[in-house]
Scaffold this motif. Structure first.
Motif, PDB file in Angstrom:
ATOM      1  N   LEU A 273       0.789  -1.235   0.013  1.00 31.69           N
ATOM      2  CA  LEU A 273      -0.062   0.165  -0.036  1.00 31.69           C
ATOM      3  C   LEU A 273       0.941   1.187   0.169  1.00 31.69           C
ATOM      4  CD1 LEU A 273      -3.048  -0.834   2.682  1.00 31.69           C
ATOM      5  CD2 LEU A 273      -3.028  -0.558   0.035  1.00 31.69           C
TER       6      LEU A 273
ATOM      7  N   LYS B  93       2.143   1.959  -3.322  1.00 32.41           N
ATOM      8  CA  LYS B  93       1.337   2.398  -4.186  1.00 32.41           C
ATOM      9  C   LYS B  93       1.332   1.264  -5.230  1.00 32.41           C
ATOM     10  CE  LYS B  93       1.327   7.189  -3.275  1.00 32.41           C
ATOM     11  NZ  LYS B  93       0.228   7.134  -2.141  1.00 32.41           N
TER      12      LYS B  93
ATOM     13  N   ARG C 253      -3.890   0.007  -5.117  1.00 27.56           N
ATOM     14  CA  ARG C 253      -4.790   1.295  -4.949  1.00 27.56           C
ATOM     15  C   ARG C 253      -6.096   1.233  -5.108  1.00 27.56           C
ATOM     16  NH1 ARG C 253      -1.588   5.583  -8.983  1.00 27.56           N
ATOM     17  NH2 ARG C 253       0.658   5.337  -8.038  1.00 27.56           N
TER      18      ARG C 253
ATOM     19  N   ASN D 163      -5.226  -5.031  -7.711  1.00 25.30           N
ATOM     20  CA  ASN D 163      -3.859  -4.711  -8.692  1.00 25.30           C
ATOM     21  C   ASN D 163      -3.025  -5.688  -9.121  1.00 25.30           C
ATOM     22  OD1 ASN D 163      -3.295  -2.629 -10.465  1.00 25.30           O
ATOM     23  ND2 ASN D 163      -1.858  -1.599  -9.234  1.00 25.30           N
TER      24      ASN D 163
END
Length: 320
Positions: A24, A27, A30, A35
């Motif tokens: 997280l 990134k 998200r 993802n």
């Protein structure tokens, strides 16, 4: 979201824990999704792409400088490319299927009102296990131990390859080998260990839920009193199974190419692997056999109860 007293928090097995929090912060994850494609590409690039570049620079990727080039090493392809990518992609598939299984258990009214609170507590307990920092540290330590074993094996190698150069006096490891040992191999075994731990969490949750009072229906269309959907959970582990099977196949291929494996040994390995797969997915479901057995006993006892039998005259009348 308003807390529903009849439903637990969504059972999101792929979330939580230090490694998830790290992704997280980086990134890589998200929004509400995991993802998976981007994360798989990033991890495969780190684990397989970097050693490939280092091998190209050293001339051992596919050239004549190595007896076993990097691009012709089945172990590197299986662990660092195929397995790592599939393990990351499998997380979404596994999470969605297990979350749906837990949701159906509550929506299907299989639990008695008395059991609903206990079931919610069991799910909350499973989520706390999922978030455990010590558990992931143990996975990391075991992964580092596996990398240490790989380091010793490479240093004791008897033939040169993209990873090692053997001289008369010593064996030296290439930069690609050092990266593979420290980063790639550690990442692979960490992902495997983390996936195994989360499967144990799921198994413990099934055990806890199987001990609760339920309202099974003997005439349910699934033929399992309404619990048939739980028995389908292994379908979510297709990518995980392919990933681990690929690594085992690559290890066997390496031994066959070097003439150190026999046909009988191959048959033994394949038999053990199939038995392990059946045990891995079957053992968590054993706890529900008691529920189905009790249901069968009640059904049998009900059929034998004279009060449930139709008198002969009544049968004749009904037949008419």
């Amino acid at each position: 979201m308003v807390d529903d007293p009849n439903h637990p928090r969504p059972f999101l097995i792929a979330r939580g824990g230090p490694f998830y929090d790290l992704q997280l912060k980086a990134k890589l994850i998200r929004g509400k999704g995991l993802n998976p494609v981007v994360r798989a590409l990033v991890f495969v690039s780190l684990a397989w792409g970097v050693p490939l570049i280092l091998s190209v620079v050293a001339g051992t990727a596919l050239g004549p400088l190595a007896a076993r080039p990097f691009l012709l090493d089945p172990g590197a392809w299986a662990r660092f490319f195929l397995a790592i990518g599939l393990l990351v992609l499998a997380e979404t598939q596994i999470e969605e299927h297990l979350r749906e299984s837990v949701r159906q258990l509550f929506d299907g009214r299989l639990l008695t009102p008395k059991s609903l609170g206990l079931a919610k507590a069991a799910v909350a307990r499973a989520l706390r296990r999922r978030n455990s920092t010590p558990a992931e540290l143990i996975c990391l330590l075991l992964a580092l131990l596996a990398s240490g074993v790989l380091l010793m094996n490479d240093q004791n190698g008897t033939s040169s390859s993209w990873a090692t150069t053997i001289n008369d006096a010593s064996t030296s490891l290439s930069p690609a080998a050092w990266w593979s040992i420290i980063v790639s191999n550690t990442l692979f075994w960490f992902l495997v260990g983390r996936a195994l731990w989360r499967h144990i969490i799921w198994s413990l949750l099934l055990r806890d839920l199987s001990r609760l009072e339920t309202r099974l229906v003997a005439s349910h269309p699934d033929g399992h009193g309404g619990l048939g959907f739980i028995g389908k959970y292994p379908n979510a582990y297709v990518l995980f199974t392919v990933a681990v099977s690929g690594v085992i196949s690559a290890a066997v291929t390496h031994q066959v190419l070097h003439g150190t494996f026999t046909v009988s040994a191959l048959s033994t390995i394949m038999g053990l692997w199939l038995a392990l797969i059946f045990a891995y997915f079957g053992i968590p479901l054993i706890c529900f056999m008691r529920l189905l057995s009790d249901l069968k006993k009640k059904l049998t006892a009900g059929c034998r109860d004279p009060r449930n039998r139709i008198p002969a005259a009544g049968r004749a009348e009904n037949a008419g």
